[in-house]
Design a protein around this motif. Structure first.
Motif, PDB file in Angstrom:
ATOM      1  N   THR A 168       5.924  10.882  -6.149  1.00 14.09           N
ATOM      2  CA  THR A 168       6.215  11.632  -4.927  1.00 14.09           C
ATOM      3  C   THR A 168       5.170  11.270  -3.882  1.00 14.09           C
ATOM      4  OG1 THR A 168       4.799  13.523  -5.455  1.00 14.09           O
ATOM      5  CG2 THR A 168       7.093  13.573  -6.291  1.00 14.09           C
ATOM      6  N   ARG A 169       5.433  11.616  -2.657  1.00 18.53           N
ATOM      7  CA  ARG A 169       4.466  11.313  -1.601  1.00 18.53           C
ATOM      8  C   ARG A 169       3.184  12.117  -1.776  1.00 18.53           C
ATOM      9  NH1 ARG A 169       8.582  10.015   3.401  1.00 18.53           N
ATOM     10  NH2 ARG A 169       9.300   8.077   2.472  1.00 18.53           N
ATOM     11  N   ALA A 182       5.285   5.286   5.074  1.00 16.70           N
ATOM     12  CA  ALA A 182       6.520   5.030   4.337  1.00 16.70           C
ATOM     13  C   ALA A 182       7.721   4.965   5.270  1.00 16.70           C
ATOM     14  CB  ALA A 182       6.732   6.112   3.278  1.00 16.70           C
ATOM     15  N   GLU A 204       5.884   4.349  -4.528  1.00 16.79           N
ATOM     16  CA  GLU A 204       7.202   4.973  -4.357  1.00 16.79           C
ATOM     17  C   GLU A 204       8.226   4.312  -5.276  1.00 16.79           C
ATOM     18  OE1 GLU A 204       8.186   5.007  -0.122  1.00 16.79           O
ATOM     19  OE2 GLU A 204       7.943   7.196  -0.173  1.00 16.79           O
TER      20      GLU A 204
END
Length: 128
Positions: free
Chosen positions: A96-97, A115, A91
């Protein structure tokens, strides 16, 4: 399909239910192709839709016929691991996730949970 279960009995329940309807071969193909991602399956996909392109027209239409209109978090069928440090590092690099999930072989849902979880030494504001 390395890393995936080789027997139907070892599939996660969500994929087992899909396998009952569309077959184990296509369920495992779904896991291999989209494992760790959240996929929105269209009711009527066009020929250039990512699901059709990834699975092939016949298999893509079959899964969309069954899952059409639904969003599904496709399990990756790999053992769980604690990846919080890896998630935080990626991150910080600006991924991006979804990208993190694919890179680490995790689901986007698990990446969000890890996260968003406070660190163990973080005080709980609502405890007494």
């Amino acid at each position: 399909m390395s890393g995936l279960p080789d027997r139907r009995e070892t599939l996660p329940q969500s994929i087992e239910e899909i396998a009952d309807t569309i077959g184990v071969r296509l369920a495992l193909k779904l896991v291999q192709t989209f494992g760790g991602q959240e996929v929105k399956f269209p009711v009527k996909p066009h020929d250039r839709h990512p699901v059709i392109l990834a699975l092939g027209k016949e298999d893509g239409l079959r899964i969309c016929d069954y899952m059409g209109g639904q969003r599904f978090s496709v399990p990756h069928c790999r053992p769980r691991r604690n990846a919080k440090a890896d998630i935080e590092r990626l991150e910080a690099q600006g991924l991006t996730r979804g990208q993190i999930a694919r890179r680490l072989g995790l689901t986007e849902r698990w990446v969000r949970k890890m996260a968003n979880d406070p660190p163990p030494d973080h005080p709980d504001l609502f405890s007494e």
